[in-house]
Design a protein around this motif. Structure first.
Motif, PDB file in Angstrom:
ATOM      1  N   ALA A  31       0.866  -1.295   0.024  1.00  0.00           N
ATOM      2  CA  ALA A  31       0.086   0.113   0.047  1.00  0.00           C
ATOM      3  C   ALA A  31       0.726   1.288  -0.187  1.00  0.00           C
ATOM      4  O   ALA A  31       0.309   2.365  -0.455  1.00  0.00           O
ATOM      5  CB  ALA A  31      -0.926  -0.037   1.256  1.00  0.00           C
ATOM      6  N   ASP A  32       2.053   1.162   0.580  1.00  0.00           N
ATOM      7  CA  ASP A  32       3.012   2.285   0.369  1.00  0.00           C
ATOM      8  C   ASP A  32       4.285   1.736  -0.276  1.00  0.00           C
ATOM      9  O   ASP A  32       5.056   1.078   0.105  1.00  0.00           O
ATOM     10  CB  ASP A  32       3.338   2.866   1.745  1.00  0.00           C
ATOM     11  N   ILE A  33       4.383   2.369  -1.474  1.00  0.00           N
ATOM     12  CA  ILE A  33       5.708   2.307  -2.238  1.00  0.00           C
ATOM     13  C   ILE A  33       6.413   3.193  -2.592  1.00  0.00           C
ATOM     14  O   ILE A  33       7.204   3.461  -3.588  1.00  0.00           O
ATOM     15  CB  ILE A  33       5.408   1.312  -3.528  1.00  0.00           C
ATOM     16  N   GLY A  34       6.262   4.548  -1.716  1.00  0.00           N
ATOM     17  CA  GLY A  34       6.859   5.764  -1.951  1.00  0.00           C
ATOM     18  C   GLY A  34       6.323   6.726  -2.897  1.00  0.00           C
ATOM     19  O   GLY A  34       6.951   7.888  -2.910  1.00  0.00           O
ATOM     20  N   ALA A  35       5.096   6.632  -3.006  1.00  0.00           N
ATOM     21  CA  ALA A  35       4.321   7.625  -3.990  1.00  0.00           C
ATOM     22  C   ALA A  35       4.109   9.043  -3.078  1.00  0.00           C
ATOM     23  O   ALA A  35       4.172   8.812  -1.728  1.00  0.00           O
ATOM     24  CB  ALA A  35       3.021   7.201  -4.622  1.00  0.00           C
ATOM     25  N   SER A  36       3.827  10.128  -3.523  1.00  0.00           N
ATOM     26  CA  SER A  36       3.643  11.273  -2.674  1.00  0.00           C
ATOM     27  C   SER A  36       2.376  11.504  -2.109  1.00  0.00           C
ATOM     28  O   SER A  36       2.186  11.931  -1.075  1.00  0.00           O
ATOM     29  CB  SER A  36       3.676  12.656  -3.583  1.00  0.00           C
ATOM     30  N   THR A  37       1.186  10.718  -2.642  1.00  0.00           N
ATOM     31  CA  THR A  37       0.004  10.489  -2.138  1.00  0.00           C
ATOM     32  C   THR A  37      -0.129   8.927  -1.254  1.00  0.00           C
ATOM     33  O   THR A  37       0.452   8.279  -1.646  1.00  0.00           O
ATOM     34  CB  THR A  37      -1.114  10.526  -3.381  1.00  0.00           C
ATOM     35  N   PRO A  38      -0.745   9.198  -0.003  1.00  0.00           N
ATOM     36  CA  PRO A  38      -0.915   7.878   0.514  1.00  0.00           C
ATOM     37  C   PRO A  38      -1.910   6.838  -0.224  1.00  0.00           C
ATOM     38  O   PRO A  38      -2.705   7.248  -1.149  1.00  0.00           O
ATOM     39  CB  PRO A  38      -1.877   8.379   1.879  1.00  0.00           C
ATOM     40  N   GLY A  39      -1.114   5.719  -0.004  1.00  0.00           N
ATOM     41  CA  GLY A  39      -1.622   4.495  -0.813  1.00  0.00           C
ATOM     42  C   GLY A  39      -1.013   4.290  -2.009  1.00  0.00           C
ATOM     43  O   GLY A  39      -1.292   3.315  -2.667  1.00  0.00           O
ATOM     44  N   SER A  40      -0.249   5.108  -2.481  1.00  0.00           N
ATOM     45  CA  SER A  40       0.424   4.973  -3.644  1.00  0.00           C
ATOM     46  C   SER A  40      -0.134   4.635  -4.854  1.00  0.00           C
ATOM     47  O   SER A  40       0.273   3.752  -5.769  1.00  0.00           O
ATOM     48  CB  SER A  40       1.727   3.842  -3.256  1.00  0.00           C
ATOM     49  N   MET A  41      -1.354   5.223  -4.982  1.00  0.00           N
ATOM     50  CA  MET A  41      -2.028   5.001  -6.292  1.00  0.00           C
ATOM     51  C   MET A  41      -2.484   6.398  -6.724  1.00  0.00           C
ATOM     52  O   MET A  41      -3.692   6.786  -6.812  1.00  0.00           O
ATOM     53  CB  MET A  41      -3.357   4.054  -6.167  1.00  0.00           C
ATOM     54  N   PRO A  42      -1.678   7.300  -7.228  1.00  0.00           N
ATOM     55  CA  PRO A  42      -2.001   8.706  -7.240  1.00  0.00           C
ATOM     56  C   PRO A  42      -2.703   8.888  -8.721  1.00  0.00           C
ATOM     57  O   PRO A  42      -2.495   7.855  -9.558  1.00  0.00           O
ATOM     58  CB  PRO A  42      -0.605   9.394  -7.377  1.00  0.00           C
ATOM     59  N   ILE A  43      -3.203  10.130  -8.828  1.00  0.00           N
ATOM     60  CA  ILE A  43      -3.767  10.350 -10.230  1.00  0.00           C
ATOM     61  C   ILE A  43      -2.325  11.058 -10.911  1.00  0.00           C
ATOM     62  O   ILE A  43      -2.006  11.975 -11.085  1.00  0.00           O
ATOM     63  CB  ILE A  43      -4.906  11.661 -10.243  1.00  0.00           C
ATOM     64  N   SER A  44      -1.696  10.168 -11.514  1.00  0.00           N
ATOM     65  CA  SER A  44      -0.373  10.407 -12.060  1.00  0.00           C
ATOM     66  C   SER A  44      -0.387  10.611 -13.633  1.00  0.00           C
ATOM     67  O   SER A  44      -1.446  10.198 -14.339  1.00  0.00           O
ATOM     68  CB  SER A  44       0.631   9.189 -11.889  1.00  0.00           C
ATOM     69  N   SER A  45       0.804  11.029 -14.127  1.00  0.00           N
ATOM     70  CA  SER A  45       1.021  11.462 -15.393  1.00  0.00           C
ATOM     71  C   SER A  45       2.148  10.811 -16.027  1.00  0.00           C
ATOM     72  O   SER A  45       2.578  10.752 -17.418  1.00  0.00           O
ATOM     73  CB  SER A  45       0.933  12.936 -15.927  1.00  0.00           C
ATOM     74  N   CYS A  46       3.090  10.075 -15.132  1.00  0.00           N
ATOM     75  CA  CYS A  46       4.181   9.524 -15.704  1.00  0.00           C
ATOM     76  C   CYS A  46       4.511   8.625 -14.608  1.00  0.00           C
ATOM     77  O   CYS A  46       4.282   8.672 -13.559  1.00  0.00           O
ATOM     78  CB  CYS A  46       5.244  10.542 -16.119  1.00  0.00           C
ATOM     79  N   LEU A  47       5.181   7.613 -14.896  1.00  0.00           N
ATOM     80  CA  LEU A  47       5.667   6.463 -14.085  1.00  0.00           C
ATOM     81  C   LEU A  47       6.285   6.958 -12.721  1.00  0.00           C
ATOM     82  O   LEU A  47       6.211   6.536 -11.577  1.00  0.00           O
ATOM     83  CB  LEU A  47       6.526   5.612 -14.886  1.00  0.00           C
ATOM     84  N   GLU A  48       7.144   7.910 -12.789  1.00  0.00           N
ATOM     85  CA  GLU A  48       8.115   8.592 -11.694  1.00  0.00           C
ATOM     86  C   GLU A  48       7.225   9.015 -10.740  1.00  0.00           C
ATOM     87  O   GLU A  48       7.708   9.182  -9.363  1.00  0.00           O
ATOM     88  CB  GLU A  48       9.108   9.353 -12.485  1.00  0.00           C
ATOM     89  N   GLU A  49       6.002   9.719 -11.073  1.00  0.00           N
ATOM     90  CA  GLU A  49       4.964  10.226  -9.994  1.00  0.00           C
ATOM     91  C   GLU A  49       4.462   8.911  -9.134  1.00  0.00           C
ATOM     92  O   GLU A  49       3.754   9.074  -8.302  1.00  0.00           O
ATOM     93  CB  GLU A  49       4.097  10.831 -10.566  1.00  0.00           C
TER      94      GLU A  49
END
Length: 518
Positions: free
Chosen positions: A121-139
């Protein structure tokens, strides 16, 4: 080969996968693994071909079956090694799904591999849960290319510290990785015992016979599909970044028990995170055709030999790095199942079911402390999927309030959820009359409502909020899903901040109906 001996061999190797799963579940720290069972275990041969798998998560297992050959072939293996990876473009699915692979050596000879994949559930994304509304893989969090976590029996502490150091709760994260390592170590020991019992040559012969048997059963089942070309198109609601009504198109070519699945005509990759690597699309394809095969078909690579697939490079289903993919694994894979089933319904109208709820209804939530420091007591991460209605079929009504197709997880028990995190589940019920009408009605979706005891950040990645699950043979569509914050509608894919006392309500879609209602 003796049928009884082959059946016993298949059961023994499958039991290894089951035991690996039991170890992983019981040793894990996070509710996502130990309660929701968001993990999968499998055994592979020397070439990376699937030998056996437990009845875990279809999207995990199908993607591993498709991609493992390329993973193991690029590495040099020694006894006692263990490799970790989560790169979606090198055999992974999305970054929270972390895979550990261990080689099986017997008398100094490499005989195959065991592997498990678990959702963190936490793999280091900036948003909790590590499932962000992202636009690239690095986010989307920490990217782990295939790396030696253990080399000749020695743990790479630098790599381990790097991985857990990107999370908010390193101790819990280390515990989950330790559970994955333990599961693989158990699998290696059990497989060594099995191989030594038969001998290396006999073991290889049994594997070959198992794959031949699986292929025969698969081809026999697929021959029941009338030869021809069958096409179907369905739409993704949106990509979360403004692009809507995104088509997925499939054309099935059936020829005497062989199937080619062509996704030409599918949308190009999009700015949002519903893109996926080809391995995830393959998982959806394999799953559908596996459902047409007899129940006794062994879960090995032989059962997939009659099936080939293709998707244009740079498309939604065969995206190019660094396209965002967090929701592709969960939402787009579900729509792949729908389009393949929709195409097959034109060939086998009495065998196929209407569309199920078509979304994993992903909820990622949590909070960061005042400084976001590791082990902050006010920092937490949680992720879950929510079931919905199953599509109806000629054999009966769809089930209500269940996970369908590409996910096979449990719901987190409310007692566990409320014990671990500052929230309450105020409502958990079937969503009455949300299934499509028909001779056989679609299953009803669910209503799941959270009340937050502290401020938190929420990410929703949901589908079938605009395009309803379709009915079949005159059956009506299921009711689309809906997301609410304090009774105000939310977009299907969104991030928001909630305050203590706020309510979040998820109403999941119902399944499509089958047949004209009487």
């Amino acid at each position: 080969m003796d049928a009884i001996a082959l059946s016993l061999f298949a059961s023994r190797i499958a039991a290894v996968c089951d035991e690996m799963g039991a170890v992983l579940q019981r040793a894990a720290f996070s509710p996502n693994i130990k309660d929701r069972l968001d993990f999968s275990c499998a055994v592979f041969d020397l070439q990376g071909e699937l030998c056996a798998q437990a009845a875990h998560i279809p999207v995990h297992l199908g993607s591993m079956a498709f991609a493992m050959r390329s993973i193991v072939g690029q590495l040099r293996w020694n006894d006692g090694d263990m490799v970790v990876l989560n790169d979606p473009y090198l055999g992974g699915t999305h970054l929270p799904d972390v895979t550990l692979i261990a080689p099986i050596f017997c008398d100094g000879a490499l005989m195959g591999y065991v592997a498990n994949r678990a959702h963190h559930a936490d793999i280091g994304a900036s948003t909790p849960g590590s499932m962000p509304i992202s636009s690239c893989l690095e986010e989307e969090g920490m990217l782990i290319p295939p790396s030696y976590l253990i080399s000749r029996g020695q743990l790479n502490e630098t790599l381990m510290n790097t991985m857990i150091g990107s999370t908010q709760h390193p101790a819990a994260s280390r515990g989950d990785f330790a559970a994955q390592m333990s599961a693989n170590q158990t699998g290696v020991v059990r497989m060594q015992t099995l191989i030594n019992m038969f001998g290396a040559d006999r073991y290889s012969q049994l594997l070959a016979a198992l794959n031949e048997y699986a292929e025969k059963l698969a081809r026999s089942a697929l021959k029941e599909i009338p030869d021809g070309e069958y096409q179907f198109t369905d739409l993704m609601d949106d990509d979360g970044l403004g692009q809507t009504d995104i088509p997925i198109n499939v054309s099935l070519s059936i020829n005497a028990g062989s199937v080619h699945v062509d996704f030409s005509g599918t949308s190009g990759q999009v700015p949002g995170n519903i893109n996926c690597p080809l391995s995830v699309a393959a998982a959806g394809v394999y799953y559908v055709f596996r459902c047409l095969m007899p129940a006794q078909t062994p879960a090995c690579s032989g059962s997939f030999r009659p099936i080939t697939l293709s998707a244009p490079q740079g498309s939604l289903l065969n995206a190019r790095r660094p396209a965002a993919v967090a929701a592709g694994n969960v939402e787009t894979s579900s729509r792949v199942v729908d389009v393949v089933m929709g195409a097959l319904a034109r060939a086998l109208p009495e065998k196929m079911a209407a569309a199920s709820h078509g979304s994993m209804n992903n909820i990622a939530m949590g909070a960061r402390g005042a400084r976001g420091a590791p082990n902050d007591p006010h920092s937490w991460d949680y992720y879950e999927t929510v079931g919905g209605g199953m599509g109806a079929s000629a054999s009966g009504a769809g089930l209500s309030g269940v996970q369908t197709h590409m996910t096979n997880t449990l719901n987190t028990p409310i007692e566990s959820l409320e014990m671990h995190f500052p929230l309450r589940v105020s409502r958990y019920a079937l969503r009455d009359s949300s299934g499509g009408r028909g001779l056989h009605a679609g299953g009803d979706g669910l209503i799941r409502e959270f009340v937050f005891l502290e401020d938190a950040s929420i990410t929703l990645l949901t589908e079938r909020r605009r395009h309803a699950p379709w009915g079949l043979n005159g059956g009506g569509p299921g009711k689309p899903g809906q997301n609410l914050h304090n009774n105000r509608p939310l977009a299907g894919k969104t991030q928001l901040h909630v305050s203590a006392g706020d309510h979040l309500t998820i109403l999941t879609p119902g399944g499509g109906g089958w047949g004209k209602p009487q």
